[in-house]
Design an enzyme around this catalytic site. Structure first.
Site, PDB file in Angstrom:
ATOM      1  N   HIS A 534       1.193  -0.826   0.157  1.00 47.22           N
ATOM      2  CA  HIS A 534      -0.264  -0.511  -0.199  1.00 47.22           C
ATOM      3  C   HIS A 534       0.656   1.206  -0.443  1.00 47.22           C
ATOM      4  O   HIS A 534       0.602   1.919   0.690  1.00 47.22           O
ATOM      5  CB  HIS A 534      -1.253   0.417   1.285  1.00 47.22           C
ATOM      6  CG  HIS A 534      -1.737  -0.572   0.951  1.00 47.22           C
ATOM      7  ND1 HIS A 534      -2.370  -1.559   2.445  1.00 47.22           N
ATOM      8  CD2 HIS A 534      -1.998  -1.908  -0.163  1.00 47.22           C
ATOM      9  CE1 HIS A 534      -3.649  -2.562   1.942  1.00 47.22           C
ATOM     10  NE2 HIS A 534      -3.792  -3.108   0.674  1.00 47.22           N
TER      11      HIS A 534
HETATM   12  C1  LIG Z   1      -0.445  -8.020  -4.257  1.00 47.85           C
HETATM   13  C2  LIG Z   1      -1.143  -6.592  -4.349  1.00 47.85           C
HETATM   14  C3  LIG Z   1      -2.638  -6.571  -3.497  1.00 47.85           C
HETATM   15  C4  LIG Z   1      -3.078  -5.982  -2.818  1.00 47.85           C
HETATM   16  N1  LIG Z   1      -4.146  -5.818  -2.152  1.00 47.85           N
HETATM   17  C5  LIG Z   1      -5.208  -4.807  -2.466  1.00 47.85           C
HETATM   18  C6  LIG Z   1      -6.237  -5.220  -1.471  1.00 47.85           C
HETATM   19  O1  LIG Z   1      -7.111  -6.375  -1.242  1.00 47.85           O
HETATM   20  N2  LIG Z   1      -7.078  -3.640  -1.416  1.00 47.85           N
HETATM   21  C7  LIG Z   1      -7.302  -2.648  -1.760  1.00 47.85           C
HETATM   22  O2  LIG Z   1      -8.003  -1.605  -1.732  1.00 47.85           O
HETATM   23  N3  LIG Z   1      -5.580  -2.100  -2.201  1.00 47.85           N
HETATM   24  C8  LIG Z   1      -4.959  -3.330  -2.627  1.00 47.85           C
HETATM   25  N4  LIG Z   1      -3.846  -3.390  -2.975  1.00 47.85           N
HETATM   26  C9  LIG Z   1      -3.379  -1.818  -3.517  1.00 47.85           C
HETATM   27  C10 LIG Z   1      -3.500  -0.999  -4.519  1.00 47.85           C
HETATM   28  O3  LIG Z   1      -4.195  -2.433  -5.808  1.00 47.85           O
HETATM   29  C11 LIG Z   1      -2.985  -0.279  -4.765  1.00 47.85           C
HETATM   30  O4  LIG Z   1      -3.067   0.612  -3.632  1.00 47.85           O
HETATM   31  C12 LIG Z   1      -3.783   0.561  -6.410  1.00 47.85           C
HETATM   32  O5  LIG Z   1      -4.051  -0.371  -7.311  1.00 47.85           O
HETATM   33  C13 LIG Z   1      -2.863   2.213  -6.368  1.00 47.85           C
HETATM   34  O6  LIG Z   1      -3.505   2.321  -7.842  1.00 47.85           O
HETATM   35  P1  LIG Z   1      -2.890   3.545  -8.141  1.00 47.85           P
HETATM   36  O7  LIG Z   1      -3.640   4.227  -9.267  1.00 47.85           O
HETATM   37  O8  LIG Z   1      -2.219   4.237  -7.340  1.00 47.85           O
HETATM   38  O9  LIG Z   1      -1.668   2.872  -9.323  1.00 47.85           O
HETATM   39  P2  LIG Z   1      -1.439   2.093 -10.415  1.00 47.85           P
HETATM   40  O10 LIG Z   1      -3.032   1.242 -10.527  1.00 47.85           O
HETATM   41  O11 LIG Z   1      -0.307   1.195 -10.159  1.00 47.85           O
HETATM   42  O12 LIG Z   1      -1.161   2.500 -12.251  1.00 47.85           O
HETATM   43  C14 LIG Z   1      -0.437   3.287 -12.419  1.00 47.85           C
HETATM   44  C15 LIG Z   1      -0.509   2.710 -14.158  1.00 47.85           C
HETATM   45  O13 LIG Z   1       0.732   3.123 -14.193  1.00 47.85           O
HETATM   46  C16 LIG Z   1       1.014   2.445 -15.206  1.00 47.85           C
HETATM   47  N5  LIG Z   1       3.285   3.142 -15.240  1.00 47.85           N
HETATM   48  C17 LIG Z   1       3.490   3.428 -14.913  1.00 47.85           C
HETATM   49  N6  LIG Z   1       4.895   4.056 -15.266  1.00 47.85           N
HETATM   50  C18 LIG Z   1       4.673   4.092 -15.981  1.00 47.85           C
HETATM   51  C19 LIG Z   1       4.618   4.406 -17.438  1.00 47.85           C
HETATM   52  N7  LIG Z   1       6.528   5.169 -17.378  1.00 47.85           N
HETATM   53  N8  LIG Z   1       4.150   5.004 -18.145  1.00 47.85           N
HETATM   54  C20 LIG Z   1       3.605   4.770 -18.917  1.00 47.85           C
HETATM   55  N9  LIG Z   1       2.298   3.380 -18.127  1.00 47.85           N
HETATM   56  C21 LIG Z   1       3.112   3.997 -16.360  1.00 47.85           C
HETATM   57  C22 LIG Z   1       1.550   1.431 -14.763  1.00 47.85           C
HETATM   58  O14 LIG Z   1       1.841   0.323 -15.811  1.00 47.85           O
HETATM   59  C23 LIG Z   1       0.150   1.111 -14.350  1.00 47.85           C
HETATM   60  O15 LIG Z   1      -1.132   0.934 -14.663  1.00 47.85           O
HETATM   61  C24 LIG Z   1      -2.672  -3.913  -3.590  1.00 47.85           C
HETATM   62  C25 LIG Z   1      -1.851  -4.261  -3.861  1.00 47.85           C
HETATM   63  C26 LIG Z   1      -0.650  -4.956  -4.597  1.00 47.85           C
HETATM   64  C27 LIG Z   1       0.412  -5.476  -5.521  1.00 47.85           C
END
Ligand SMILES: Cc1cc2nc3c(=O)[nH]c(=O)nc-3n(C[C@H](O)[C@H](O)[C@H](O)COP(=O)(O)OP(=O)(O)OC[C@H]3O[C@@H](n4cnc5c(N)ncnc54)[C@H](O)[C@@H]3O)c2cc1C
Ligand SMILES: *[C@@H]1O[C@H](CO)[C@@H](O)[C@H](O)[C@H]1NC(C)=O
Ligand SMILES: *[C@@H]1O[C@H](CO)[C@@H](O)[C@H](O)[C@H]1NC(C)=O
Ligand SMILES: *[C@@H]1O[C@H](CO)[C@@H](O)[C@H](O)[C@H]1NC(C)=O
Length: 610
Positions: A534
């Site tokens: 997280h």
């Molecule tokens: C194993 C695991 C279990 C989890 N379990 C839970 C759960 O049960 N419940 C819960 O609420 N949360 C859970 N989480 C956490 C939650 O999923 C994350 O906090 C959330 O998905 C983050 O969202 P975000 O939009 O910030 O980033 P992300 O969803 O990581 O999105 C970032 C995106 O940007 C893209 N990107 C990055 N760099 C570049 C670049 N240079 N060029 C183009 N694209 C790029 C990536 O490929 C990705 O698609 C878990 C996480 C993990 C890893």
């Protein structure tokens, strides 16, 4: 049927699932335009929501850029029970932290493995689907610290707007929403939740509650982002249904290298696709949604970050901001309990042919659930956020099978392999085991994200700085003691469930301490420090004059025009719970800020009273 047979059936079945998939939409546009109104970088939890909401306005053109490919490239993503098998695949960035000084001491090179999703849907493809909004006190705390517009009252309507609650008992709850894009369904799976977890928690004084309702404190059945037995990632929930909108383009396998900034104004973006460099211009805004690791990385590559660090890496400084600071993450450990009712699942039962067939034909049964059946929150008072979270996991300890133990698998087993084998041979197949995960919610230790170099393809340096603050060890110990209390309850005793230390056999380092003494557990915490995945707050939100803030309360990068960050990195502090739902809420609210509309007026009449 053995594992091999099970896999064959699974693969065939998955092909059926694939063919019957709903609403795939168009995968790629024919060709990209030279300019768009909005360019969103990263199609993760936040990016997919934003792409949907911004393209609701037919007058706006939107480009969504994603480094990974389609979420459908890996069938296992859609199957909830397969969550543990998704790490280290092509859909994972496979990050690792730098070696830790005071934590992770027993892990390979003292590093923690940090999976991050790399496909449409981002990390919502890899997560365990727990739907948890956090504490009202978290958001009220953000507002108090200068994040105007982010109090609980302000954000609750956005949680409700997204939601399509599928749980019968919560249909009439004022706290839940119906008809939104995001399905939230019941996570209970085995008899353990009703017969063991809930009554045992009641015995130690924690009432049954809806952790996303009026009071978060107590024990609750899990709520999961699952729709009809399939993972409801944000790509499935928010993007696929609108992917054929004429004003929305999605560019996959496109690696963003830099945001183009002219006269302190974001004007476009550079990315690499098929080994070609693309430059696309934004008429209105560039919105960075690359997550808590990559958003700070991309900002720094673009000259926005700590001045001294950028100069060291030879990057011209555009804005001197504390990008990459304030990294916060939850940590956990594992405590096993035997279960002589055989309710907990092991690999023989959960991959049993009957379960596979039931799932493939009807999307029903245990394969359609995460098996994190319950969760609980412990607090010191009604007007404080909880200090601890527990997850109750009904799938038996199987290091080779559950990649939850991926860090452990990295363990350099040089001198413990013998012990490990000895331990495994003692596992009684008839004796099932469930696992309780104690989680530290508000670490005082703060870490950072930094660049290795000015090369965008070099993974960033991740330092969560786990357990740097001594209070974090104390709070972990306190939480573990609460979990151990469960072993003394009538409920657990009646099923023969006593706490076991799964790492006992792996930790010669802690052999010198008396079993179950505080010193023993402290040793354990420091050796087996696991991320709960997280990470937040690396592009922290704050008031305009807050020296720790990267973005203002409208999520605009301070001192730069036409550039926002919208993802988990903007959270003021890590919330009291899992981070996916809060990230989706942030994207919902950000869309309104960007469009300058109030899409949730209709909900406020109801939520203002709550
Ligand atoms: C194993 C695991 C279990 C989890 N379990 C839970 C759960 O049960 N419940 C819960 O609420 N949360 C859970 N989480 C956490 C939650 O999923 C994350 O906090 C959330 O998905 C983050 O969202 P975000 O939009 O910030 O980033 P992300 O969803 O990581 O999105 C970032 C995106 O940007 C893209 N990107 C990055 N760099 C570049 C670049 N240079 N060029 C183009 N694209 C790029 C990536 O490929 C990705 O698609 C878990 C996480 C993990 C890893
Ligand atoms: C999906 O899971 C099965 C069963 O464990 C495994 O054999 C297969 O390799 C996985 N597929 C992918 C693409 O990872
Ligand atoms: C791309 O450009 C074409 C031609 O100008 C235009 O018709 C179309 O709407 C644009 N699409 C998007 C998503 O901006
Ligand atoms: C579980 O084991 C305990 C003894 O360890 C026994 O008293 C109890 O009856 C057993 N319960 C069940 C449901 O088998």
């Amino acid at each position: 049927m053995g594992m091999k047979g099970a896999i064959v059936v699974l693969v065939i079945g998955v092909a059926v699932v694939y063919l019957s998939r709903y609403n795939r939409g168009n995968d790629e546009p024919v060709s990209l335009n030279a300019t768009y109104d909005y360019i969103i970088l990263g199609a993760g939890s936040a990016g997919c929501v934003l792409a949907n909401r911004l393209s609701e306005d037919p007058e706006s053109s939107v480009l969504l850029i994603e480094a990974g490919g389609s979420e459908d490239d890996n069938f296992n993503i859609s199957i909830p029970i397969a969550s543990g098998m998704l790490q280290k695949t092509e859909q994972d960035w496979k990050y690792q932290t730098i070696p830790q000084k005071k934590a992770c001491l027993a892990l390979h090179e003292k590093r923690s493995a940090w999976p991050r999703g790399r496909a449409l849907g981002g990390t919502s493809n890899l997560n365990y689907m727990q739907y948890v909004r956090g504490s009202r006190h978290d958001y009220d705390g953000w507002a108090k610290e200068g994040c105007k517009g982010w109090s609980y009252k302000d954000v609750l309507p956005y949680f409700i707007k997204s939601e399509d609650i599928q749980i019968p008992e919560l249909q009439n709850s004022e706290y839940h929403g119906k008809g939104g894009y995001l399905s939230v369904s019941d996570g209970t799976s085995t008899p353990l939740s009703k017969n063991a977890y809930a009554p045992a928690m009641k015995e130690i004084g924690l009432p049954f509650t809806d952790c996303n309702g009026k009071s978060q404190i107590g024990y609750c059945n899990s709520q999961e982002t699952i729709r009809n037995g399939e993972r409801a990632s944000t790509v499935k929930a928010f993007l696929r249904p609108v992917m054929d909108r004429k004003n929305l383009h999605v560019s996959m396998k496109s690696f963003v290298t830099k945001i183009l900034i002219k006269d302190k104004k974001a004007v476009g973006v550079a990315f690499i696709k098929d080994n070609k460099k693309y430059i696309i211009m934004a008429k209105k805004e560039v919105i960075l949604s690359a997550g808590s690791v990559n958003s700070p990385q991309i900002l720094m590559l673009s000259g926005i970050g700590p001045k001294k660090h950028l100069e060291e890496k030879g990057i011209p400084v555009v804005a001197d901001l504390p990008v990459g600071d304030n990294l916060q993450d939850h940590i956990m450990t594992f405590i096993d309990f035997h279960d002589n009712t055989s309710s907990a699942l092991n690999k023989d039962t959960h991959m049993a042919p009957f379960n596979i067939i039931k799932y493939l034909l009807f999307k029903k049964g245990i394969m359609g659930k995460s098996q994190l059946e319950g969760t609980a929150f412990l607090a010191d008072g009604d007007n404080l956020p909880p200090y601890f979270q527990l997850h109750f996991f009904s799938l038996m300890y199987e290091p080779e099978f559950i990649n939850l133990y991926i860090d452990l698998l990295n363990y350099d087993r040089k001198y413990t392999d013998g012990k490990r084998k000895e331990f495994q041979s003692t596992i009684d197949r008839n004796l099932r085991t469930f696992i309780i995960l104690p989680i530290l919610l508000h670490p005082k230790s703060k870490g950072s994200i930094r660049l290795q170099s000015d090369d965008p393809f070099d993974p960033p340096l991740i330092d969560p700085n786990y357990l740097d603050h001594a209070d974090d060890v104390k709070t972990m110990l306190r939480g573990i003691r609460e979990v151990l209390k469960l072993g003394d309850t009538k409920t657990f005793k009646s099923i023969g469930a006593s706490p076991q230390d799964p790492f006992d056999a792996y930790t010669p380092d802690c052999d010198g301490f008396q079993k179950n003494s505080d010193d023993y557990w402290i040793c354990r915490i420091k050796h087996y420090t696991f991320t709960v995945y997280h990470p937040t707050s690396t592009c922290r939100m704050g008031a305009k004059d807050d020296p720790t803030a990267v973005v203002d309360p409208e999520l605009r990068v301070r001192g730069i025009q036409n550039l926002r960050v919208v993802d988990a990195s903007v959270m003021r502090n890590v919330p009291s719970g899992n981070t996916n739902a809060p990230t989706i809420m942030i994207a919902e609210k950000a869309a309104d800020l960007i469009r300058n509309i109030d899409s949730v007026k209709y909900l406020r009449e109801r939520t203002d009273k709550l």
